[in-house]
Design a protein around this motif. Structure first.
Motif, PDB file in Angstrom:
ATOM      1  N   LEU A   8      40.476  31.696 -28.373  1.00 40.77           N
ATOM      2  CA  LEU A   8      40.312  30.963 -27.118  1.00 40.77           C
ATOM      3  C   LEU A   8      38.858  30.928 -26.672  1.00 40.77           C
ATOM      4  N   ALA A   9      38.123  32.021 -26.876  1.00 40.69           N
ATOM      5  CA  ALA A   9      36.699  32.038 -26.526  1.00 40.69           C
ATOM      6  C   ALA A   9      35.927  31.021 -27.351  1.00 40.69           C
ATOM      7  N   GLY A  10      36.254  30.900 -28.618  1.00 36.58           N
ATOM      8  CA  GLY A  10      35.603  29.898 -29.464  1.00 36.58           C
ATOM      9  C   GLY A  10      35.892  28.487 -29.004  1.00 36.58           C
ATOM     10  N   ILE A  11      37.128  28.235 -28.637  1.00 36.09           N
ATOM     11  CA  ILE A  11      37.502  26.899 -28.148  1.00 36.09           C
ATOM     12  C   ILE A  11      36.789  26.607 -26.831  1.00 36.09           C
ATOM     13  N   VAL A  12      36.769  27.566 -25.922  1.00 42.33           N
ATOM     14  CA  VAL A  12      36.101  27.373 -24.634  1.00 42.33           C
ATOM     15  C   VAL A  12      34.601  27.153 -24.834  1.00 42.33           C
ATOM     16  N   ALA A  13      33.982  27.908 -25.737  1.00 41.44           N
ATOM     17  CA  ALA A  13      32.551  27.731 -26.002  1.00 41.44           C
ATOM     18  C   ALA A  13      32.278  26.340 -26.561  1.00 41.44           C
ATOM     19  N   TRP A  14      33.118  25.875 -27.488  1.00 41.99           N
ATOM     20  CA  TRP A  14      32.937  24.536 -28.041  1.00 41.99           C
ATOM     21  C   TRP A  14      33.118  23.485 -26.943  1.00 41.99           C
ATOM     22  N   LEU A  15      34.152  23.641 -26.125  1.00 41.23           N
ATOM     23  CA  LEU A  15      34.382  22.692 -25.034  1.00 41.23           C
ATOM     24  C   LEU A  15      33.215  22.653 -24.059  1.00 41.23           C
ATOM     25  N   ALA A  16      32.672  23.813 -23.721  1.00 45.60           N
ATOM     26  CA  ALA A  16      31.528  23.861 -22.807  1.00 45.60           C
ATOM     27  C   ALA A  16      30.333  23.132 -23.416  1.00 45.60           C
ATOM     28  N   GLY A  17      30.075  23.366 -24.687  1.00 45.28           N
ATOM     29  CA  GLY A  17      28.974  22.668 -25.348  1.00 45.28           C
ATOM     30  C   GLY A  17      29.208  21.173 -25.420  1.00 45.28           C
ATOM     31  N   ALA A  18      30.412  20.767 -25.788  1.00 46.68           N
ATOM     32  CA  ALA A  18      30.732  19.340 -25.894  1.00 46.68           C
ATOM     33  C   ALA A  18      30.635  18.655 -24.536  1.00 46.68           C
ATOM     34  N   LEU A  19      31.120  19.316 -23.500  1.00 44.45           N
ATOM     35  CA  LEU A  19      31.032  18.715 -22.159  1.00 44.45           C
ATOM     36  C   LEU A  19      29.591  18.644 -21.675  1.00 44.45           C
ATOM     37  N   GLY A  20      28.814  19.689 -21.938  1.00 45.68           N
ATOM     38  CA  GLY A  20      27.412  19.683 -21.533  1.00 45.68           C
ATOM     39  C   GLY A  20      26.628  18.564 -22.202  1.00 45.68           C
ATOM     40  N   VAL A  21      26.805  18.411 -23.502  1.00 53.86           N
ATOM     41  CA  VAL A  21      26.116  17.347 -24.223  1.00 53.86           C
ATOM     42  C   VAL A  21      26.651  15.986 -23.794  1.00 53.86           C
ATOM     43  N   SER A  22      27.937  15.891 -23.521  1.00 56.28           N
ATOM     44  CA  SER A  22      28.521  14.630 -23.063  1.00 56.28           C
ATOM     45  C   SER A  22      27.908  14.190 -21.738  1.00 56.28           C
ATOM     46  N   VAL A  23      27.715  15.126 -20.824  1.00 54.05           N
ATOM     47  CA  VAL A  23      27.108  14.799 -19.534  1.00 54.05           C
ATOM     48  C   VAL A  23      25.661  14.337 -19.729  1.00 54.05           C
ATOM     49  N   ARG A  24      24.927  15.014 -20.596  1.00 51.90           N
ATOM     50  CA  ARG A  24      23.535  14.608 -20.857  1.00 51.90           C
ATOM     51  C   ARG A  24      23.456  13.206 -21.443  1.00 51.90           C
ATOM     52  N   ILE A  25      24.328  12.914 -22.382  1.00 56.96           N
ATOM     53  CA  ILE A  25      24.320  11.581 -22.991  1.00 56.96           C
ATOM     54  C   ILE A  25      24.774  10.536 -21.983  1.00 56.96           C
ATOM     55  N   ALA A  26      25.811  10.833 -21.214  1.00 56.92           N
ATOM     56  CA  ALA A  26      26.304   9.882 -20.227  1.00 56.92           C
ATOM     57  C   ALA A  26      25.265   9.605 -19.145  1.00 56.92           C
ATOM     58  N   ALA A  27      24.508  10.619 -18.763  1.00 59.32           N
ATOM     59  CA  ALA A  27      23.461  10.417 -17.759  1.00 59.32           C
ATOM     60  C   ALA A  27      22.384   9.469 -18.278  1.00 59.32           C
ATOM     61  N   ARG A  28      22.127   9.533 -19.572  1.00 54.93           N
ATOM     62  CA  ARG A  28      21.089   8.701 -20.171  1.00 54.93           C
ATOM     63  C   ARG A  28      21.603   7.299 -20.540  1.00 54.93           C
ATOM     64  N   GLU A  29      22.817   7.231 -21.086  1.00 55.14           N
ATOM     65  CA  GLU A  29      23.325   5.977 -21.645  1.00 55.14           C
ATOM     66  C   GLU A  29      24.329   5.235 -20.760  1.00 55.14           C
TER      67      GLU A  29
END
Length: 92
Positions: free
Chosen positions: A32-53
């Motif tokens: 579960l920690a691995g899944i949560v870490a991946w989700l946090a990274g994916a959401l963080g990068v998604s927000v950065r890309i969405a803010a730009r694009e």
């Protein structure tokens, strides 16, 4: 490069964790920690890309990242299994 081994390790962790989680509390927590870490990274990068694009991309980006990472990792691991026979035959 080491980064090419991250998706296969992620997929192996997902599968291995899913198989071990019912039998071990520690394995379940790590999984579960691995899944949560991946989700946090994916959401963080998604927000950065969405803010730009453009924010219209935000709802689909995590699903795209999941498809790319799981597809790459599963394909890599499948290739290892598929080509292991050829490597063994070449060693003989």
């Amino acid at each position: 490069s080491a980064r090419h081994f991250v998706p296969p390790a992620f997929v192996a962790g997902l599968v291995g964790g899913a198989l071990l989680a019912p039998f071990s509390r520690t394995a379940r927590r790590l999984w579960l920690a691995g899944i949560v870490a991946w989700l946090a990274g994916a959401l963080g990068v998604s927000v950065r890309i969405a803010a730009r694009e453009g924010w219209r991309h935000l709802p689909v980006l995590p699903a795209v990242f999941a498809a790319v990472h799981v597809g790459y990792g599963a394909g890599f691991l499948g290739g290892l299994v598929k080509f292991a026979r050829r490597w063994r035959a070449a060693d003989r």
